[in-house]
Design an enzyme around this catalytic site. Structure first.
Site, PDB file in Angstrom:
ATOM      1  N   SER A 270       0.815  -1.191  -0.126  1.00  0.00           N
ATOM      2  CA  SER A 270       0.277   0.326  -0.441  1.00  0.00           C
ATOM      3  C   SER A 270       1.193   1.168  -0.094  1.00  0.00           C
ATOM      4  O   SER A 270       2.316   0.938   0.254  1.00  0.00           O
ATOM      5  CB  SER A 270      -0.791   0.311   1.163  1.00  0.00           C
ATOM      6  OG  SER A 270      -0.263   0.570   2.231  1.00  0.00           O
ATOM      7  N   ASP A 271       0.664   2.124   0.513  1.00  0.00           N
ATOM      8  CA  ASP A 271       0.570   3.113  -0.314  1.00  0.00           C
ATOM      9  C   ASP A 271       1.082   4.065   1.229  1.00  0.00           C
ATOM     10  O   ASP A 271       0.056   3.849   2.182  1.00  0.00           O
ATOM     11  CB  ASP A 271       0.496   4.674  -1.042  1.00  0.00           C
ATOM     12  CG  ASP A 271       1.427   6.084  -0.870  1.00  0.00           C
ATOM     13  OD1 ASP A 271       2.651   6.311  -0.558  1.00  0.00           O
ATOM     14  OD2 ASP A 271       1.611   6.491  -2.403  1.00  0.00           O
ATOM     15  N   TRP A 272       1.795   4.806   1.899  1.00  0.00           N
ATOM     16  CA  TRP A 272       1.804   5.142   3.222  1.00  0.00           C
ATOM     17  C   TRP A 272       0.282   5.634   3.663  1.00  0.00           C
ATOM     18  O   TRP A 272       0.066   6.434   3.611  1.00  0.00           O
ATOM     19  CB  TRP A 272       2.549   5.698   3.857  1.00  0.00           C
ATOM     20  CG  TRP A 272       3.798   5.857   5.391  1.00  0.00           C
ATOM     21  CD1 TRP A 272       2.697   6.775   6.001  1.00  0.00           C
ATOM     22  CD2 TRP A 272       4.305   6.633   5.057  1.00  0.00           C
ATOM     23  NE1 TRP A 272       3.298   6.959   7.495  1.00  0.00           N
ATOM     24  CE2 TRP A 272       4.827   6.788   6.284  1.00  0.00           C
ATOM     25  CE3 TRP A 272       6.110   6.106   5.013  1.00  0.00           C
ATOM     26  CZ2 TRP A 272       5.978   6.883   7.471  1.00  0.00           C
ATOM     27  CZ3 TRP A 272       7.172   6.639   5.503  1.00  0.00           C
ATOM     28  CH2 TRP A 272       6.850   6.844   7.062  1.00  0.00           C
TER      29      TRP A 272
END
Ligand code: NOJ
Length: 716
Positions: A270-272
């Site tokens: 996932s992105d952060w």
């Protein structure tokens, strides 16, 4: 490529507890644990950490990130390998975006070079440098196609064209990953931000997107398809929603399209914070619900928001998520770790590399990236001319590196002033940084033969969370240009920017315009190479430059319209708006040289091919002659566009399908050949099926997307 490790991964999984499996899906950042290192050690020992991101904040691109420390990484890895029950190595990732110690041009700038092999070479160098610091995984390339240059992140991607996006994807992935993923210099790549992040409404970062399935297939997905086809190991799921569904919680995007249609075999990170944000987006009740959505959708590794580690065990125990789903995600993580040879060589291995060669490559790519937008004969400059160098970027270093240069050294980045004094062979260099309150540039310019203005925008107005509402040039810089114009001397503008700016009314008051971008460590030297004629400019625009900021969105591969309101191709531009002409100031693919190229003799080997033959591999051979009729040897990027005249899905008026960058010597003619095959003449329908339809295709070959060299072929 990764699936061949499935059996081995399954064998490991069969010995793991549920807790250990969930630990593999957890990525943490070290920073918060630096004062609590014992806690970090015990988490690793307990098998709770599958990966560590070497960044200390979610928006690492413009924030200071601290130094890499391979000894520390190896110390922690030793605990994972020797002290955790399963001994599974962690995978370390860092945002090594367009350089590591040596910084190369930002991706949008590199795209202007239209030189895939040079880009691949530079990305190989980047991998060599990053792996020497113990980094084996990077969150790059960024493949977001974008139609709105207000978006700060346009600079991180390939621009507006899916074909250029696909070429960049291949060059970067091949460069990072090399030929052998187990090699100590190979860096696993991550294609991001999957999916549609570059279409954020109004260019506002993290904002919503509305993208039809057909647009998704034909504009947004091609670069990801290309990355998957050349074996990208990981993909990052984006922050945005598409049509009301957050991508990071969407089975359609993460599983059905990415794995089903594209055939991706690696793991999705996932992105952060992209897992937990589904709560704020009104798509999940709480963090547990976020974890459930994402794991079921096919998102494997949770970057930093702890939703998985905190909730997956309960979700499995309550029967809301099956252990099979967890196993699948772990399997994908392990397959990549196995493919990298991480089990055999878990530690970062310091090694030497040829720094001088890396800098030379950076200079070459930077020079090839710079686009000469205008030249009324003032360039190249004489090295012994008296030059007045003014403007806010005269002494700038940091912005030249660009956003996302975590490990580049600002102090080792020459300013344009330093580069120019080193390059000059005589004459005066009158320097004045016009940022001050009192500006006496007019007076200072009296002795100059020519005035060079160092202009542009700060890296701070680009990158993540740094969009702007207006891409016009700053009033103070326009004022400086106008005042210099009134001296009656020749004025050259060098623009250090991270996006195309709206320059109508600006370029008219300059005799030459060099668009130098934020081109990394060697920006200033490369700009001087061009200004003084050591390098003949060859960059071309990978995005359209609008006349005015208000003309956004303006991109070349638009479909035709029922009324003559298009404007891009000069058809009744006055009908676009009542208050301005909205043809591009510089179209896609535009860029001047010091020499001149003449195109002639566009031919195709056959007029038509049956659809059946095309499917079986028949091809159209298209060729054109390009003659250098100017006074310099120079490189030209010859571009081929198609237009599918009638189709069941409206097709763009031009679609780039090939380019070749050729060095053509003075008075020489080169024949440039292209082949058009089944794979070039079709499009995807909304279900992701690839179709080539019978009918007429126009073929355009020339110097930019407005070329009038045209012929026609048929698929019958
Ligand atoms: C957020 C950014 O969107 C992404 O591009 C980056 O890789 C991660 N942060 C990690 O720093």
């Amino acid at each position: 490529m990764y699936k061949e490790y499935q059996k081995e991964a399954q064998k490991i999984i069969s010995k793991m507890t549920l807790k250990e499996k969930i630990g593999q899906l957890n990525q943490i950042t070290i920073t918060p644990y630096m004062n609590d290192i014992k806690n970090l050690h015990s988490m690793i020992r307990n098998g709770e950490v599958g990966s560590i991101i070497l960044a200390s904040s979610a928006t690492a691109g413009n924030d200071p990130q601290g130094h890499v420390n391979v000894d520390l990484y190896n110390e922690l890895q030793k605990i994972a390998v020797e002290e955790s029950r399963m001994g599974i190595p962690m995978i370390y990732g860092r945002d090594v975006i367009h350089g590591h110690r040596t910084v190369y041009p930002l991706p949008l700038a590199s795209a202007s070079a239209f030189n895939d092999s040079l880009i691949e070479k530079c990305y190989r160098n980047i991998a060599e440098e990053a792996t020497a610091d113990g980094i084996r995984w990077t969150f790059s390339p960024m493949l977001d196609i974008c139609h709105d240059p207000r978006w700060g992140r346009i600079v991180e991607g390939p621009g507006e064209d899916p074909y250029v996006g696909a070429q960049m994807a291949k060059a970067c992935v091949k460069g990072f990953q090399g030929d052998d993923l187990t090699d100590k210099t190979s860096l696993v790549a991550c294609a991001k931000h999957y999916l549609g992040y570059g279409f954020s409404e109004g260019g506002k970062d993290y904002f919503r997107t509305e993208i039809s399935d057909a647009t998704l297939q034909n504009y947004v997905l091609p670069a990801f398809r290309a990355a998957v086809d050349c074996g990208v190991g990981t993909v990052m799921s984006s922050f945005n929603d598409i049509n009301g569904i957050p991508v990071s919680g969407s089975k359609k995007y993460l599983n059905d399209i990415l794995r089903g249609q594209l055939g991706f075999e690696g793991f999705v990170v996932s992105d952060w914070g992209a897992v937990e944000q589904q709560e704020a987006m009104g798509f999940a009740e709480d963090r547990k619900d976020c974890a459930k959505n994402s794991i079921k959708a096919g998102l494997d590794l949770d970057m930093c928001d702890k939703c998985y580690i905190e909730n997956l065990e309960a979700l499995v125990n309550e029967g809301q998520v099956s252990e099979e789903t967890i196993n699948l995600a772990v399997e994908r993580m392990l397959c990549v770790k196995l493919a990298m040879g991480l089990f055999q060589r878990p530690y970062g291995e310091k090694h030497d590399y040829d720094k001088e060669m890396h800098l030379a490559d950076a200079r070459e790519l930077a020079a090839e990236s710079m686009v000469l937008l205008k030249n009324d004969g003032v360039l190249p400059l004489k090295k012994d001319a008296n030059i007045a160098l003014f403007g806010p970027f005269v002494s700038e270093r940091r912005s030249l590196l660009g956003t996302w240069s975590l490990d580049g050294s600002e102090k080792d980045t020459p300013t344009i002033c330093e580069a120019m004094s080193a390059a000059k062979s005589g004459g005066k260099l009158i320097v004045h940084n016009t940022n001050g309150l009192f500006d006496n540039s007019e007076y200072l310019s009296t002795d100059a033969d020519v005035i060079v203005l160092a202009l542009g925008e700060s890296h701070w107005t680009t990158g993540e969370h740094h969009s702007v509402s207006d891409i016009s040039l700053y009033a103070s810089q326009i004022d400086l240009i106008n005042r210099m114009r009134s001296t009656g001397k020749k004025v050259v503008g060098v623009f250090f920017c991270g996006r195309p700016m709206a320059l109508e009314g600006v370029v008219e008051n300059l005799d030459a315009v060099l668009y130098a971008w934020h081109s990394g460590s060697e920006t200033a030297n490369a700009a001087c190479d061009i200004l003084f004629g050591d390098v003949v400019p060859s960059g071309k625009t990978p995005v359209t430059f609008p006349r005015k900021a208000t003309h956004i969105p303006l991109y070349y591969n638009i479909t035709a319209s029922s009324h003559p309101v298009n404007g891009y191709y000069g058809d009744h531009p006055q009908d676009n708006y009542t208050d301005s002409i909205a043809t591009p100031l510089y179209p896609f693919g535009f860029g001047l040289s010091y020499t001149k190229f003449e195109y002639s003799n566009l031919v195709v080997d056959k007029q038509e091919i049956t659809l059946e033959d095309l499917k079986q591999g028949a091809k159209f051979d298209v060729s054109i002659s390009v003659t250098n009729i100017g006074d310099y040897d120079g490189k030209e990027t010859v571009q081929l566009y198609i237009r599918d005249k009638v189709a069941s899905l409206m097709r763009p008026m031009r679609e780039l399908k090939g380019y070749k960058k050729e060095l053509i010597k003075q008075n020489q003619t080169t024949n440039v050949n292209f082949q058009l095959s089944y794979n070039d003449l079709g499009f995807y329908n909304e279900n992701g099926e690839y179709l080539v339809e019978k009918g007429e295709f126009e073929i355009y070959v020339g110097e930019n997307c407005l070329t009038e060299n045209k012929l026609s072929i048929k698929v019958v």
